[in-house]
Design a protein around this motif. Structure first.
Motif, PDB file in Angstrom:
ATOM      1  N   CYS A 284       0.692  -1.273  -0.062  1.00 25.78           N
ATOM      2  CA  CYS A 284      -0.070   0.045  -0.062  1.00 25.78           C
ATOM      3  C   CYS A 284       1.087   1.632  -0.484  1.00 25.78           C
ATOM      4  O   CYS A 284       1.942   0.984  -0.389  1.00 25.78           O
ATOM      5  CB  CYS A 284      -0.937   0.026   1.333  1.00 25.78           C
ATOM      6  N   MET A 286       2.316   5.003   1.825  1.00 26.62           N
ATOM      7  CA  MET A 286       2.583   5.670   2.813  1.00 26.62           C
ATOM      8  C   MET A 286       2.737   6.479   2.666  1.00 26.62           C
ATOM      9  O   MET A 286       2.697   7.297   1.413  1.00 26.62           O
ATOM     10  CB  MET A 286       3.457   5.311   2.924  1.00 26.62           C
ATOM     11  N   ALA A 456       4.052  -3.952   3.197  1.00 22.00           N
ATOM     12  CA  ALA A 456       3.575  -3.656   5.299  1.00 22.00           C
ATOM     13  C   ALA A 456       4.995  -3.965   5.847  1.00 22.00           C
ATOM     14  O   ALA A 456       5.472  -3.268   6.881  1.00 22.00           O
ATOM     15  CB  ALA A 456       2.643  -5.015   5.360  1.00 22.00           C
ATOM     16  N   TRP A 459       7.244  -0.917   5.983  1.00 20.35           N
ATOM     17  CA  TRP A 459       6.130  -0.154   6.766  1.00 20.35           C
ATOM     18  C   TRP A 459       6.658  -0.181   7.688  1.00 20.35           C
ATOM     19  O   TRP A 459       6.897   1.252   8.676  1.00 20.35           O
ATOM     20  CB  TRP A 459       4.679  -0.116   6.874  1.00 20.35           C
ATOM     21  N   TYR A 475       1.782   7.903   7.113  1.00 20.20           N
ATOM     22  CA  TYR A 475       0.694   6.774   8.108  1.00 20.20           C
ATOM     23  C   TYR A 475       0.643   5.344   7.204  1.00 20.20           C
ATOM     24  O   TYR A 475       0.742   6.158   5.775  1.00 20.20           O
ATOM     25  CB  TYR A 475      -0.684   7.159   8.766  1.00 20.20           C
ATOM     26  N   TYR A 476       0.430   4.368   7.544  1.00 22.19           N
ATOM     27  CA  TYR A 476      -0.026   3.507   6.247  1.00 22.19           C
ATOM     28  C   TYR A 476      -1.269   3.334   5.744  1.00 22.19           C
ATOM     29  O   TYR A 476      -2.185   3.063   6.761  1.00 22.19           O
ATOM     30  CB  TYR A 476       0.459   2.209   7.134  1.00 22.19           C
ATOM     31  N   GLU A 478      -4.273   1.926   4.165  1.00 25.07           N
ATOM     32  CA  GLU A 478      -4.729   0.594   3.358  1.00 25.07           C
ATOM     33  C   GLU A 478      -5.960   0.733   2.887  1.00 25.07           C
ATOM     34  O   GLU A 478      -6.503  -0.428   2.532  1.00 25.07           O
ATOM     35  CB  GLU A 478      -5.188  -0.715   5.032  1.00 25.07           C
ATOM     36  N   CYS A 481      -3.922   0.767  -1.786  1.00 24.77           N
ATOM     37  CA  CYS A 481      -3.232   0.044  -1.828  1.00 24.77           C
ATOM     38  C   CYS A 481      -3.113  -0.457  -3.477  1.00 24.77           C
ATOM     39  O   CYS A 481      -3.502  -0.355  -3.872  1.00 24.77           O
ATOM     40  CB  CYS A 481      -4.042  -1.126  -1.122  1.00 24.77           C
TER      41      CYS A 481
END
Length: 593
Positions: A284, A286, A456, A459, A475-476, A478, A481
């Protein structure tokens, strides 16, 4: 004549004995082969017989074994082998197996083979022939097997290429050739992409070694099977940028045995050149954390248009009621009198106002309503203002790629992910394609003008690095993606003979928790090997004070109100002059008359 008849009778008797001996030879050979097949079944179970060739004693044994049998008299199949992998291959003679289907060759590469040697075929020649085809579970018997009971079994990591085994002894016929490789090299190439694979110099030997949750799997496997890792650095002589794409291609071209990198598995038609999945996660983006609302916008944010309209209507109604009750006439109402009612303006701003001495019950009720309205409105807006000034709200998070196109951010991708990102239907104007070094530099320095694709697992290191920042920056997401089901596998050459041992080792290490340990220690290893730092890339925190430019709208409203008050003041000055002008006009008319 008597001697002639005696000689004929002797020749006939001798011929009958020879025929009887030849007839007994074949059953004796079949019986001995049958016992050998039974022993092979006790060493390792097989449930299918695949027989290449014809005109030998082997096919007749299948009925006694009661095992499904496939006869390939031509030496090759025209179909892909889809039967059980627990297969024993029997060849009626040397080179009776001439399989051409590469998928069948892959599936039968590890199968055990028993070959019946005829004529002058030598075991050493047979072992060399099959070793070039990377088929190592080979056993042979000669036509005199019923007399001597000797089985010849190929041995890969020994000076003599085969071993003579007596059927009556307890020595195993087939062994796991690659359980001990006796220092044989495993050709590999590292993809120096932290934290998967990171290079460092061994302080004791001065050699370059590699660590990471991908490199450690291969390092431990080499120790387990007593092998050495030979890095094929000559492959990179004419390559400027080396990535997992090059390593995957080299493995598919049989230039590497096992790549020390992630395999390129996106949109692959088959998975012959990659291993069983090692890790699974997501791929995904960031994204920078949403911006905080500027102080200058807070004053407008707390004011809702619907609430303002309601307050204005209530103000006008109360102002009309106050004027009408005091004057007891509709003629006292005027536009400026209603909007600039001295009592209502001060009361709604929670300011002191002149309170009439003689009030009736109606005015008292109205002033009570004004009092509560002023307290509620001023308290509400003051609390909103103080709360938002203490912790300004942030912009909404991006939940789709349409939000990315509306935002100020660009999408930075490297040249190896262009194909994956093209499937997202993102505008080309929003995408910036960069070389891999430039891309990693921007991402590793947390440049918040872009959003970056990241796995992931990678990250996790960025998240731990941001724990040392004054405030997190990314922030990651989701919701944005490239692939929700990202697979990490190893590049393998197509006919790797110890593929099963490597995949078993890989899964066992994951099952025992070593993979999780390496993932958790990835950031510390990167920090120890200077692949990252504790530098704080977050912008300096703004001072907890309000500057002049933050009061822009306050000054706009202030000067607007001041101008409106000045305009009303001028109107009040002009209004008393009108009766005087009328009086002077009447005087002039009287004089003329």
């Amino acid at each position: 004549m008597a001697w002639f008849i005696i000689i004929i009778l002797c020749l006939g008797s001798l011929k009958a004995q020879l025929l009887d001996t030849s007839n007994k030879t074949e059953p004796d050979l079949e019986e001995r082969l049958f016992g050998l097949l039974l022993r092979l079944k006790t060493e390792k179970v097989y449930d299918t017989l695949l027989i290449y060739g014809e005109d030998c004693a082997i096919p007749s044994l299948s009925t006694g074994l009661q095992v499904p049998t496939v006869l390939v008299s031509s030496g090759t199949t025209n179909f892909e082998w889809n039967f059980s992998s627990l297969t024993l291959i029997l060849s009626c003679e040397f080179q009776a197996e001439r399989e051409q289907n590469y998928r069948t060759l892959m599936k039968l590469q590890l199968a055990r083979r028993l070959i019946l040697l005829k004529g002058n075929a030598q075991p050493a020649t047979v072992c060399d022939f099959y070793s070039k085809k990377e088929q190592y579970n080979i056993a042979m018997v000669k036509e005199n097997f019923d007399q001597f009971g000797v089985v010849y079994s190929c041995r890969l990591f020994q000076d003599r290429r085969y071993e003579e085994i007596n059927l009556f002894e307890g020595s195993p016929i087939f062994i796991e050739q690659f359980r001990n490789m006796h220092g044989a090299p495993i050709r590999s190439f590292p993809d120096l992409s932290p934290p998967e694979c990171m290079a460092y110099l061994d302080p004791k030997t001065g050699e370059e070694k590699y660590t990471g949750y991908v490199a450690s799997v291969l390092n431990n496997f080499a120790k387990k099977v007593n092998a050495t890792i030979s890095m094929q650095m000559h492959l990179a002589e004419n390559k400027e940028d080396i990535s997992f794409v090059n390593i995957t291609n080299w493995a598919s071209e049989d230039l590497l045995d096992i790549g020390m990198s992630e395999a390129l598995s996106f949109r692959m038609s088959n998975f012959d050149t990659i291993s069983y999945p090692y890790l699974m996660g997501s791929f995904c983006f960031m994204c920078p954390l949403p911006d905080k609302m500027p102080f200058s916008d807070i004053y407008l944010a707390i004011v809702d248009q619907a609430v303002l309209i309601v307050l204005f209507v209530v103000f006008c109604i109360i102002s009309v009621m106050v004027i009408y009750i005091q004057k007891k006439s509709w003629r006292a109402l005027s536009f400026t009198g209603v909007l600039m009612n001295d009592i209502c303006v001060r009361a709604f701003l929670a300011q002191p106002y002149p309170f009439p001495r003689h009030l009736n019950g109606k005015l008292k009720l109205i002033f009570i309503v004004i009092c509560f309205s002023s307290v509620i409105t001023t308290t509400m807006y003051t609390s909103y203002l103080q709360a938002l000034l203490w912790a300004p709200p942030v912009d909404p998070f991006m939940t789709s790629f349409a939000d990315v196109e509306k935002s100020r951010y660009m999408m930075a991708i490297n040249i190896y992910d262009v194909g994956a990102v093209q499937s997202l239907n993102v505008s080309e104007e929003q995408v910036v394609v960069l070389d891999y070094p430039e891309f990693t530099h921007l991402r590793d320095t947390f440049n918040d003008n872009f959003i970056y694709p990241v796995t992931a697992n990678r990250w996790m290191t960025f998240a731990k690095q941001q724990n040392n920042f004054a405030s997190p920056m990314f922030y990651y997401s989701e919701a944005l993606c490239v692939n929700y089901f990202d697979v990490l596998s190893f590049p393998l050459r197509r006919h790797l003979p110890y593929r099963d041992l490597f995949e078993e080792h890989m899964l066992r290490q994951k099952e025992f928790g070593l993979t999780k340990l390496w993932l958790d220690r990835s950031f510390l290893n990167m920090l120890r090997l200077n692949y990252t730092s504790l530098k704080d890339f977050s912008p300096p925190a703004p001072e907890d004070c309000i500057e002049v430019h933050n009061l822009y709208w306050i000054f706009v409203m202030y000067f607007t109100g001041l101008g409106l008050g000045g305009f009303c003041f001028i109107l009040e000055l002009i209004t008393p002059l009108r009766p005087w002008r009328r009086f002077r006009l009447l005087q002039r008319l009287r004089i003329k008359n």
